[in-house]
Design an enzyme around this catalytic site. Structure first.
Site, PDB file in Angstrom:
ATOM      1  N   VAL A   1      -1.841  -1.331  16.767  1.00  0.00           N
ATOM      2  CA  VAL A   1      -2.715  -0.920  15.666  1.00  0.00           C
ATOM      3  C   VAL A   1      -3.149  -2.144  14.856  1.00  0.00           C
ATOM      4  O   VAL A   1      -2.332  -2.787  14.195  1.00  0.00           O
ATOM      5  CB  VAL A   1      -2.018   0.092  14.728  1.00  0.00           C
TER       6      VAL A   1
ATOM      7  N   ASP B   1      -5.032  -3.463  11.698  1.00  0.00           N
ATOM      8  CA  ASP B   1      -5.397  -2.945  10.370  1.00  0.00           C
ATOM      9  C   ASP B   1      -5.722  -4.176   9.539  1.00  0.00           C
ATOM     10  O   ASP B   1      -4.830  -4.801   8.979  1.00  0.00           O
ATOM     11  CB  ASP B   1      -4.219  -2.154   9.780  1.00  0.00           C
TER      12      ASP B   1
ATOM     13  N   HIS C   1       0.795  -1.232   0.000  1.00  0.00           N
ATOM     14  CA  HIS C   1       0.000   0.000   0.000  1.00  0.00           C
ATOM     15  C   HIS C   1       0.826   1.280   0.000  1.00  0.00           C
ATOM     16  O   HIS C   1       0.295   2.358   0.214  1.00  0.00           O
ATOM     17  CB  HIS C   1      -0.988  -0.003   1.171  1.00  0.00           C
TER      18      HIS C   1
ATOM     19  N   TRP D   1     -18.731 -16.553   7.395  1.00  0.00           N
ATOM     20  CA  TRP D   1     -19.947 -15.738   7.567  1.00  0.00           C
ATOM     21  C   TRP D   1     -19.674 -14.522   8.474  1.00  0.00           C
ATOM     22  O   TRP D   1     -20.376 -13.516   8.369  1.00  0.00           O
ATOM     23  CB  TRP D   1     -21.095 -16.592   8.131  1.00  0.00           C
TER      24      TRP D   1
ATOM     25  N   GLY E   1       0.621  -4.869  14.986  1.00  0.00           N
ATOM     26  CA  GLY E   1       1.478  -3.690  14.889  1.00  0.00           C
ATOM     27  C   GLY E   1       2.896  -3.945  15.377  1.00  0.00           C
ATOM     28  O   GLY E   1       3.785  -3.134  15.143  1.00  0.00           O
TER      29      GLY E   1
END
Lengths: 338, 338
Positions: free
Chosen positions: B172, B174, B45, B226, B306
């Site tokens: 964190v 993510d 990213h 699910w 993290g």
């Protein structure tokens, strides 16, 4: 299967609550939450949990007379102490306070320490949605799940609830962060049925669909492996840190003494940013796109979270609410002796 | 592997941003977010997304001059229009606004419509944690995932970020709501390596660890089956409804034209309810209990979300940041021509 009318279920639970020494209005509310949970088809967390609730009162883990108190706060965020009171009543009070804060500030939050099992988390999501608000809430639990990469239980299966108000039926996600609960594993093991997907590790450390093998290893899977494991951990951190309460690793491991939980309740009032009708149209568009997906099994339409609940509620109100005969006899027998 | 010093990575990205016509201070911020993402080891990213970002500017999906504007709000909750501006800058502005609201009200929220890919979601969690706040944020995406029970993609892999401030290193989470991204599947398929766990269905509809078979069926799994499916759906509903923006089913399917996203940013200021030192002790207790778990593989200690980021950041600052030689040459070649 034994089915009883909803009113009878509620009345029997109410009498049982009164026998536990709960004040009348609180007993009514507590009985209603238990009865509605079973009515909505969440059988694991309604009537079937009542014996454990009674044990928790009997051993002193739950103080039926205690009510939560605010201990700190600023503006739209508050910290409350649950004083080891009744878990579902504490949760309902906390969500109602978050709703009031949201009505004033657009968004509101309550961090609750020192509380007890909230039974069905979806109840508090529905509570907000019925008042037209969105809600996010979660609880920590005793350590019942190995973190990803561990063999010993250090995290809870911390359920997460997200509720979306909708004119045509609220959408309520209520998911534990384990893939299957021990209750579900026991059901599959008893029926000798394979799990639909891997549910944990066997004693040799291999992923398996054999529920009995997972019960033997005590290594059920976090939902999404490392993902549910991380999610559970941060939910525990946020709840314990903001409430100043206990974290999962500090909670007694005996389920009847699982007490001192930490919980988070967030409510959002959409009227502060937009128009209810516009939002409802957006919701309908999303659910329509879901319904239009090609189902993997042509006989099974794709469902949204909470859709089955609404169907089961209707069916159970019409046919009577299914109850476990043994638990039912125990509770109604006791209650009729009052 | 090609490694370049962080400052060179940042400088090269900055020059590339300026060439796209981004104003100087905004270009610096945008370049910093891209460079830090690669520095922290989130290679998918950062720099590697830059070519797609350039394409999105070139085809008009991203307007580099647009800045978000507030369109509604009350107290601690606001609705903003991202005006199809740069995704990471819009997200940063929105989280900063949520932080300001939280500093005033204890908790604050921003619902953002009409924005673009935020690149690395963890950036905005870190942004809050570095200022001592907790954060919850998420985005919807184009439809890249079949809902549970469906064979056609109707939900996004909507990443969820939860950030916990901590003196010894922020925690964190993510996580995308798919078990594996298409990028990850492509990597496994290229290396001919089996996925560590089931990642989707093959063309015959069986769960499989064969990444190439999943690429062929276009049926990757939601994380937790699910559970991730339901979570993704409600996140889309909350984001689109509160922001008044597009839902996943309305977002263009071409990744270079994936635009008009809806996002939610919530920040919580813990100083409004408790003491930072007490909270830090609670955090340390939780992480210590995690570290004390028995690892499944004795060589692999159990990690918190993290933790790896902090290790990779240190390593990449010391040794240089790994870059894809082809993308690096393309960007630095272009930039030196300015």
């Amino acid at each position: 299967m034994l089915r009883v009318p909803y009113d009878e279920l509620y009345g029997t639970l109410l009498r049982a609550m009164l026998r536990l020494g709960i004040a009348e209005d609180r007993a009514a509310e507590c009985a209603r939450l238990f009865a509605e949970t079973t009515r909505d088809g969440v059988y694991t967390h309604g009537l079937n949990r009542f014996p454990r609730f009674v044990a928790s009162v009997a051993n002193g883990s739950t103080d039926v007379k205690a009510e939560p108190v605010k201990i700190a706060g600023m503006g739209a965020l508050e910290r409350w102490d649950g004083r080891r009171g009744i878990g579902n009543l504490n949760a309902k009070t906390s969500m109602q306070r978050a709703i009031e804060l949201a009505k004033t500030h657009g968004i509101g939050g309550v961090a609750l320490s020192n509380t007890n099992h909230w039974m069905r988390g979806g109840s508090y999501g529905l509570q907000a949605a019925e008042q037209g608000l969105f809600a996010i809430c979660w609880t920590n639990t005793l350590a019942n799940l190995p973190a990803w990469g561990a063999t010993t239980p250090t995290i809870g299966n911390n359920p997460l609830v997200i509720a979306v108000p909708r004119a045509g039926g609220h959408v309520v996600l209520d998911m534990a962060t384990s893939q299957f609960s021990y209750g579900a594993l026991a059901g599959y093991a008893k029926r000798g049925q394979a799990l639909p997907v891997d549910g944990g590790f066997d004693l040799a450390g291999n992923l398996t669909r054999d529920a009995a093998a997972i019960e033997a290893s005590q290594r059920p899977l976090p939902a999404g492996y490392w993902k549910g494991s991380g999610l559970s951990l941060v939910m525990d951190m946020v709840a314990a840190m903001l409430s100043g309460g206990l974290a999962t690793h500090q909670i007694p491991l005996d389920p009847t003494r699982e007490s001192g939980l930490s919980q988070i309740f967030l409510a959002i009032d959409p009227r502060s940013v937009g128009d209810a009708q516009e939002m409802n149209q957006i919701a309908e568009g999303i659910l329509e796109s879901l319904r239009n997906a090609t189902p993997a099994d042509p006989g099974k339409p794709v469902r949204y979270p909470g859709e089955q609940t609404l169907q089961l509620r209707e069916e159970n109100m019409r046919l009577g609410v299914p109850v476990d005969p043994e638990i039912w006899e125990q509770i109604s027998g006791d209650a009729s002796a009052v």
